[in-house]
Scaffold this motif. Structure first.
Motif, mmCIF file in Angstrom:
data_model
loop_
_atom_site.group_PDB
_atom_site.id
_atom_site.type_symbol
_atom_site.label_atom_id
_atom_site.label_comp_id
_atom_site.label_asym_id
_atom_site.label_seq_id
_atom_site.Cartn_x
_atom_site.Cartn_y
_atom_site.Cartn_z
ATOM 1 N N TRP A 26 0.720 -1.586 0.140
ATOM 2 C CA TRP A 26 -0.031 -0.036 0.050
ATOM 3 C C TRP A 26 1.225 1.324 0.045
ATOM 4 N N THR A 27 0.405 2.388 -0.213
ATOM 5 C CA THR A 27 1.000 3.511 -0.496
ATOM 6 C C THR A 27 0.558 4.720 0.360
ATOM 7 N N VAL A 28 1.062 4.714 0.857
ATOM 8 C CA VAL A 28 0.649 5.893 2.033
ATOM 9 C C VAL A 28 0.736 7.563 1.342
ATOM 10 N N SER A 29 0.837 7.779 0.902
ATOM 11 C CA SER A 29 0.491 8.785 -0.212
ATOM 12 C C SER A 29 -0.774 8.791 -0.536
ATOM 13 N N ARG A 30 -1.325 10.076 -0.191
ATOM 14 C CA ARG A 30 -2.906 10.402 -0.483
ATOM 15 C C ARG A 30 -3.653 9.588 0.004
ATOM 16 N N HIS A 31 -3.516 9.270 1.640
ATOM 17 C CA HIS A 31 -4.072 8.953 2.340
ATOM 18 C C HIS A 31 -3.759 9.832 3.925
ATOM 19 N N ALA A 32 -4.770 9.873 4.471
ATOM 20 C CA ALA A 32 -4.461 10.232 5.928
ATOM 21 C C ALA A 32 -3.852 8.966 6.449
ATOM 22 N N ALA A 49 -2.154 13.276 13.447
ATOM 23 C CA ALA A 49 -2.592 12.681 12.152
ATOM 24 C C ALA A 49 -1.945 14.005 10.657
ATOM 25 N N ILE A 50 -1.902 13.605 9.948
ATOM 26 C CA ILE A 50 -1.621 13.907 9.130
ATOM 27 C C ILE A 50 -2.593 13.657 7.235
ATOM 28 N N ASN A 51 -3.152 14.653 6.896
ATOM 29 C CA ASN A 51 -4.108 14.879 6.007
ATOM 30 C C ASN A 51 -3.160 13.976 4.401
ATOM 31 N N TRP A 52 -4.683 13.795 3.387
ATOM 32 C CA TRP A 52 -4.195 12.492 2.435
ATOM 33 C C TRP A 52 -3.343 13.680 1.661
ATOM 34 N N SER A 53 -3.319 14.754 1.558
ATOM 35 C CA SER A 53 -2.555 15.546 0.697
ATOM 36 C C SER A 53 -0.937 15.818 1.499
ATOM 37 N N GLY A 54 -1.431 15.505 2.574
ATOM 38 C CA GLY A 54 0.092 16.453 3.221
ATOM 39 C C GLY A 54 0.322 17.476 3.650
ATOM 40 N N VAL A 101 -9.188 8.333 0.292
ATOM 41 C CA VAL A 101 -8.595 9.608 -0.456
ATOM 42 C C VAL A 101 -9.362 10.517 -0.135
ATOM 43 N N GLN A 102 -9.378 11.269 1.416
ATOM 44 C CA GLN A 102 -10.302 12.279 1.042
ATOM 45 C C GLN A 102 -10.091 13.147 2.496
#
Length: 128
Positions: A26-32, A49-54, A101-102
């Motif tokens: 799985w890729t952590v980019s584009r995911h909270a 926490a970090i949001n999907w876009s970072g 992705v939200q």
């Protein structure tokens, strides 16, 4: 999907540690992504926490100004830099990921039910 948390250990009060959460399958980019912790005899609680876009991060009041969450998409890893550690930070720390992705309201990031994937805990012990 696997999330592998590492970097825990024993540190004196006032010291620092950096936790890592490496993802596979799985890729952590584009995911909270989030970090939670559970102290002995207590319920698991939200840390950061970090949001999907970072571009947005969220912290529990107890760690604000001391902890920093970040993400390295190239390494497919999320980090939790912990500075000025206190004995009350002693806990098992868990990383977690949202499969969607939200974007969400800020309070949603602190809820466990947001996250679909969980890593095993890494133990942090802060001595006084």
């Amino acid at each position: 999907v696997q999330l592998q948390a590492s970097g825990g250990g024993l540190v004196q009060a006032g010291g620092s540690l950096r936790l890592s959460c490496a993802a596979s399958g799985w890729t952590v980019s584009r995911h909270a992504m989030g970090w939670f912790r559970q102290a002995p005899g207590k319920e698991r609680e939200f840390v950061a926490a970090i949001n999907w876009s970072g571009d947005r991060t969220y912290y529990a009041d107890s760690v604000k100004g001391r902890f920093t969450i970040s993400r390295d998409n190239a390494k497919n890893t999320v980090y939790l830099q912990m500075n000025s550690l206190k004995p009350e930070d002693t806990a098992a720390y868990y990383c977690a990921g949202d499969s969607q992705v939200q974007s969400y309201t800020s309070t949603t990031y602190s809820t466990e039910r947001l996250y679909d994937y969980w890593g095993q805990g890494t133990l942090v012990t802060v001595s006084s």
